[in-house]
Design a protein around this motif. Structure first.
Motif, PDB file in Angstrom:
ATOM      1  N   ALA A 227     168.674  62.261 -91.938  1.00  0.00           N
ATOM      2  CA  ALA A 227     168.768  61.160 -90.978  1.00  0.00           C
ATOM      3  C   ALA A 227     168.905  61.647 -89.539  1.00  0.00           C
ATOM      4  CB  ALA A 227     169.956  60.272 -91.338  1.00  0.00           C
ATOM      5  N   LEU A 228     169.485  62.859 -89.356  1.00  0.00           N
ATOM      6  CA  LEU A 228     169.812  63.326 -88.009  1.00  0.00           C
ATOM      7  C   LEU A 228     168.762  64.247 -87.397  1.00  0.00           C
ATOM      8  CD1 LEU A 228     173.593  64.137 -88.548  1.00  0.00           C
ATOM      9  CD2 LEU A 228     172.640  62.192 -87.305  1.00  0.00           C
ATOM     10  N   LEU A 229     167.895  64.846 -88.213  1.00  0.00           N
ATOM     11  CA  LEU A 229     166.943  65.838 -87.711  1.00  0.00           C
ATOM     12  C   LEU A 229     165.527  65.286 -87.607  1.00  0.00           C
ATOM     13  CD1 LEU A 229     168.183  69.047 -89.556  1.00  0.00           C
ATOM     14  CD2 LEU A 229     168.478  68.458 -87.142  1.00  0.00           C
ATOM     15  N   SER A 230     165.384  64.034 -87.298  1.00  0.00           N
ATOM     16  CA  SER A 230     164.058  63.447 -87.128  1.00  0.00           C
ATOM     17  C   SER A 230     164.032  62.670 -85.808  1.00  0.00           C
ATOM     18  CB  SER A 230     163.742  62.506 -88.295  1.00  0.00           C
ATOM     19  OG  SER A 230     162.474  61.928 -88.151  1.00  0.00           O
ATOM     20  N   PRO A 231     163.114  63.043 -84.888  1.00  0.00           N
ATOM     21  CA  PRO A 231     162.167  64.163 -85.003  1.00  0.00           C
ATOM     22  C   PRO A 231     162.805  65.480 -84.560  1.00  0.00           C
ATOM     23  CG  PRO A 231     161.776  62.977 -82.977  1.00  0.00           C
ATOM     24  CD  PRO A 231     162.901  62.247 -83.670  1.00  0.00           C
ATOM     25  N   ALA A 232     162.407  66.554 -85.190  1.00  0.00           N
ATOM     26  CA  ALA A 232     162.886  67.883 -84.829  1.00  0.00           C
ATOM     27  C   ALA A 232     161.810  68.887 -85.202  1.00  0.00           C
ATOM     28  CB  ALA A 232     164.192  68.206 -85.552  1.00  0.00           C
ATOM     29  N   GLU A 233     161.878  70.066 -84.580  1.00  0.00           N
ATOM     30  CA  GLU A 233     160.902  71.119 -84.859  1.00  0.00           C
ATOM     31  C   GLU A 233     161.496  72.186 -85.763  1.00  0.00           C
ATOM     32  OE1 GLU A 233     157.732  71.719 -81.318  1.00  0.00           O
ATOM     33  OE2 GLU A 233     159.768  72.332 -80.836  1.00  0.00           O
ATOM     34  N   PHE A 234     160.653  72.673 -86.682  1.00  0.00           N
ATOM     35  CA  PHE A 234     160.960  73.814 -87.535  1.00  0.00           C
ATOM     36  C   PHE A 234     162.052  73.530 -88.569  1.00  0.00           C
ATOM     37  CE2 PHE A 234     158.707  75.868 -84.097  1.00  0.00           C
ATOM     38  CZ  PHE A 234     157.912  76.775 -84.777  1.00  0.00           C
ATOM     39  N   VAL A 235     162.285  72.275 -88.890  1.00  0.00           N
ATOM     40  CA  VAL A 235     163.171  71.988 -90.012  1.00  0.00           C
ATOM     41  C   VAL A 235     162.423  72.367 -91.287  1.00  0.00           C
ATOM     42  CG1 VAL A 235     164.480  70.233 -91.252  1.00  0.00           C
ATOM     43  CG2 VAL A 235     164.241  70.087 -88.761  1.00  0.00           C
ATOM     44  N   PRO A 236     162.962  73.274 -92.123  1.00  0.00           N
ATOM     45  CA  PRO A 236     162.227  73.720 -93.313  1.00  0.00           C
ATOM     46  C   PRO A 236     162.138  72.613 -94.361  1.00  0.00           C
ATOM     47  CG  PRO A 236     164.433  74.665 -93.293  1.00  0.00           C
ATOM     48  CD  PRO A 236     164.256  73.965 -91.980  1.00  0.00           C
ATOM     49  N   ALA A 237     160.998  72.548 -95.035  1.00  0.00           N
ATOM     50  CA  ALA A 237     160.826  71.551 -96.087  1.00  0.00           C
ATOM     51  C   ALA A 237     161.802  71.775 -97.233  1.00  0.00           C
ATOM     52  CB  ALA A 237     159.383  71.573 -96.595  1.00  0.00           C
ATOM     53  N   ASP A 238     162.258  73.014 -97.408  1.00  0.00           N
ATOM     54  CA  ASP A 238     163.219  73.317 -98.467  1.00  0.00           C
ATOM     55  C   ASP A 238     164.653  73.326 -97.939  1.00  0.00           C
ATOM     56  OD1 ASP A 238     163.060  75.622 -96.945  1.00  0.00           O
ATOM     57  OD2 ASP A 238     163.206  76.981 -98.660  1.00  0.00           O
ATOM     58  N   LEU A 239     164.954  72.452 -96.975  1.00  0.00           N
ATOM     59  CA  LEU A 239     166.306  72.395 -96.413  1.00  0.00           C
ATOM     60  C   LEU A 239     167.379  72.185 -97.492  1.00  0.00           C
ATOM     61  CD1 LEU A 239     168.176  72.387 -93.969  1.00  0.00           C
ATOM     62  CD2 LEU A 239     167.708  69.936 -93.700  1.00  0.00           C
ATOM     63  N   PRO A 240     167.161  71.333 -98.497  1.00  0.00           N
ATOM     64  CA  PRO A 240     168.196  71.219 -99.544  1.00  0.00           C
ATOM     65  C   PRO A 240     168.517  72.557-100.210  1.00  0.00           C
ATOM     66  CG  PRO A 240     166.673  69.379 -99.695  1.00  0.00           C
ATOM     67  CD  PRO A 240     166.095  70.331 -98.687  1.00  0.00           C
ATOM     68  N   ALA A 241     167.491  73.390-100.423  1.00  0.00           N
ATOM     69  CA  ALA A 241     167.734  74.705-101.024  1.00  0.00           C
ATOM     70  C   ALA A 241     168.522  75.599-100.076  1.00  0.00           C
ATOM     71  CB  ALA A 241     166.409  75.361-101.398  1.00  0.00           C
ATOM     72  N   LEU A 242     168.246  75.514 -98.772  1.00  0.00           N
ATOM     73  CA  LEU A 242     168.994  76.293 -97.789  1.00  0.00           C
ATOM     74  C   LEU A 242     170.465  75.884 -97.788  1.00  0.00           C
ATOM     75  CD1 LEU A 242     169.349  78.175 -95.353  1.00  0.00           C
ATOM     76  CD2 LEU A 242     168.448  76.342 -93.902  1.00  0.00           C
ATOM     77  N   LEU A 243     170.727  74.578 -97.835  1.00  0.00           N
ATOM     78  CA  LEU A 243     172.105  74.093 -97.794  1.00  0.00           C
ATOM     79  C   LEU A 243     172.877  74.471 -99.060  1.00  0.00           C
ATOM     80  CD1 LEU A 243     171.372  70.567 -96.304  1.00  0.00           C
ATOM     81  CD2 LEU A 243     172.395  72.507 -95.108  1.00  0.00           C
ATOM     82  N   ALA A 244     172.160  74.632-100.174  1.00  0.00           N
ATOM     83  CA  ALA A 244     172.803  74.999-101.441  1.00  0.00           C
ATOM     84  C   ALA A 244     172.800  76.505-101.679  1.00  0.00           C
ATOM     85  CB  ALA A 244     172.096  74.291-102.595  1.00  0.00           C
ATOM     86  N   HIS A 245     172.228  77.278-100.749  1.00  0.00           N
ATOM     87  CA  HIS A 245     172.127  78.728-100.926  1.00  0.00           C
ATOM     88  C   HIS A 245     173.509  79.357-100.950  1.00  0.00           C
ATOM     89  CE1 HIS A 245     170.935  82.899-100.195  1.00  0.00           C
ATOM     90  NE2 HIS A 245     169.708  82.550-100.494  1.00  0.00           N
ATOM     91  N   LYS A 246     173.642  80.436-101.695  1.00  0.00           N
ATOM     92  CA  LYS A 246     174.951  81.092-101.830  1.00  0.00           C
ATOM     93  C   LYS A 246     175.479  81.638-100.516  1.00  0.00           C
ATOM     94  CE  LYS A 246     172.979  85.574-103.198  1.00  0.00           C
ATOM     95  NZ  LYS A 246     172.932  86.613-104.263  1.00  0.00           N
ATOM     96  N   LEU A 247     174.582  81.919 -99.540  1.00  0.00           N
ATOM     97  CA  LEU A 247     175.030  82.434 -98.246  1.00  0.00           C
ATOM     98  C   LEU A 247     175.349  81.331 -97.252  1.00  0.00           C
ATOM     99  CD1 LEU A 247     172.754  85.575 -97.760  1.00  0.00           C
ATOM    100  CD2 LEU A 247     175.095  85.442 -98.629  1.00  0.00           C
ATOM    101  N   THR A 248     175.034  80.067 -97.581  1.00  0.00           N
ATOM    102  CA  THR A 248     175.537  78.952 -96.782  1.00  0.00           C
ATOM    103  C   THR A 248     176.956  78.679 -97.259  1.00  0.00           C
ATOM    104  OG1 THR A 248     173.383  77.937 -96.330  1.00  0.00           O
ATOM    105  CG2 THR A 248     175.305  76.502 -96.244  1.00  0.00           C
ATOM    106  N   LEU A 249     177.915  79.029 -96.420  1.00  0.00           N
ATOM    107  CA  LEU A 249     179.317  78.954 -96.813  1.00  0.00           C
ATOM    108  C   LEU A 249     179.842  77.526 -96.824  1.00  0.00           C
ATOM    109  CD1 LEU A 249     180.672  82.048 -94.867  1.00  0.00           C
ATOM    110  CD2 LEU A 249     179.757  81.911 -97.186  1.00  0.00           C
TER     111      LEU A 249
END
Length: 424
Positions: A227-249
């Protein structure tokens, strides 16, 4: 130069192939060591008139520079993309085994363009984009066309996988890199993110009692960013995977504890924290001995008299790690204050990791969030330049993009520039 040496030079060739872990790891690690570079880690070789000094650096004050050193997994900056590659350049006589003298990484991912289309509804426009990074050429093999061949091969690899555009990052002062990418390959400078860093102290940063910090689970965080990053540039299509990544603390939301004034819109702030201590180290070089001694004395005083709460600087003259803040958003009249509280909370999270000495964020220069992020000038920089090029049939014979509506090089910047921490 004698006739024999001339004849030998004519038999030398550059061969580019994919990286082989068993065969190339030691050589590439040595190449990285010899080419310590600046924060985004890209450089051009001496073919293009650049300085002979290895790599590029961000100058802080006279005599001081901030270097980055890659550690661990050589694919760390690209492994999380759907398609990625590392190419190695060998230089040697025709038909023989050559010496590994250059390397480049590339990845292809789908990101938002920051534009909207209005037919039946408004939505983010997506693009398949290549990112070229980690270009290294041995200092003893500059001006032989090795960087040029590596970039050509990397672009061809990315275009074959459907990338419509290619991007790279450098600094405004890196004449060699700009000459190679913008001059020879037709990349156009188009975005200027700012790097904001703040040292991690031994003492916790104070979060106002009026502010409440909540940690969001990844699915809820993905919905909030949607809801907050539209419109924005370079938001990855796999943002949910980034947010769930083990290195996202964690993804953290700051709100006011008291009920907001009904006459004002509600305020909040949001950010995510990425642990980059496992993939890179930063290091300050060139400091005067007196400065080193004074900072060491401040650390010693802080250890022996913690009640004085001396804001002693970590030992940044040895390699240190960093936490990267990404997805920084804020809203409402108290949004800036809430975002500052989130940055302090991230600082306190970083205190639990002895390897982390700096908390940092990359933001677009016109992003209102940039003004609210606490930072020290000595650990910050505004020299970054992102360059973009249209790949494929839309480019002319000189590598220049066309002028149609799909030309990203001429598009005005979106309000928000998303910097993916996986490719820092």
């Amino acid at each position: 130069m004698g006739e024999g040496e001339e004849n030998r030079k004519e038999t030398m060739a550059i061969r580019v192939r994919e990286f082989d872990m068993e065969r190339d790891l030691a050589a590439v690690e040595e190449l990285e060591r010899r080419c310590q570079v600046g924060l985004s880690g890209d450089q051009a070789d001496g073919d293009d008139g650049g300085p002979k000094r290895c790599g590029r650096r961000r100058r802080k004050k006279k005599g001081m520079s901030l270097y980055v050193e890659q550690i661990g997994d050589p694919f760390a900056r690209v492994r999380h993309s759907p398609d990625y590659v590392m190419l190695v350049a060998e230089y040697g006589e025709e038909g023989g085994a050559g010496e590994a003298v250059g390397v480049i990484k590339a990845c292809v991912r789908t990101v938002s363009r920051g534009k909207t289309k209005t037919k039946t509804k408004t939505k983010q426009q997506l693009a398949k984009v290549a990112c070229l990074l980690g270009l290294r050429v041995s200092p003893s093999h500059r001006r032989l066309g090795i960087a040029t061949e590596l970039v050509k091969q990397a672009e061809a690899w990315c275009a074959a996988r459907g990338a419509a555009h290619a991007t790279m990052a450098t600094t405004a002062s890196n004449a060699a890199s700009l000459a190679l990418f913008a001059g020879r390959f037709g990349y156009a400078p188009f975005r200027r993110p700012v790097f904001l860093g703040h040292p991690v102290h031994r003492h916790p940063a104070r979060v106002p009692a009026a502010h409440r910090v909540l940690q969001l689970p990844p699915p809820l965080a993905a919905a909030a960013y949607g809801a907050l990053l539209s419109p924005a540039e370079f938001v990855p299509a796999d943002l949910p995977a980034l947010l769930a990544h083990k290195l996202t603390l964690g993804t953290y939301l700051a709100v006011e504890r008291a009920s907001p004034d009904p006459s004002h819109p509600p305020s909040f702030a949001l950010l995510s924290v990425w642990d980059a201590t496992r993939s890179l180290r930063l290091r300050v070089a060139g400091a005067a001995p007196l400065l080193r001694a004074s900072l060491a004395a401040a650390r010693a005083l802080d250890r022996h008299a913690p009640w004085l709460r001396v804001p002693s600087l970590p030992d940044v003259f040895r390699p240190f790690g960093t936490y990267l803040l990404y997805g920084l958003r804020m809203s409402g009249p108290d949004g800036p204050a809430l975002l500052r509280s989130l940055c302090r909370h991230a600082h306190n999270v970083a205190r639990n990791n002895p390897a982390c000495a700096v908390v940092a964020a990359d933001l677009g220069p016109d992003d209102p969030a940039a003004a609210a992020v606490p930072h020290w000038p000595s650990f910050s920089c505004d020299e970054d330049v992102w360059c973009v090029k249209k790949l494929g049939g839309a480019a002319d014979g000189d590598g220049n993009a066309g002028d149609d509506d799909d030309d990203w090089t001429t598009a005005p910047p979106a309000d928000v520039l998303f910097v993916d921490p996986r490719e820092f």
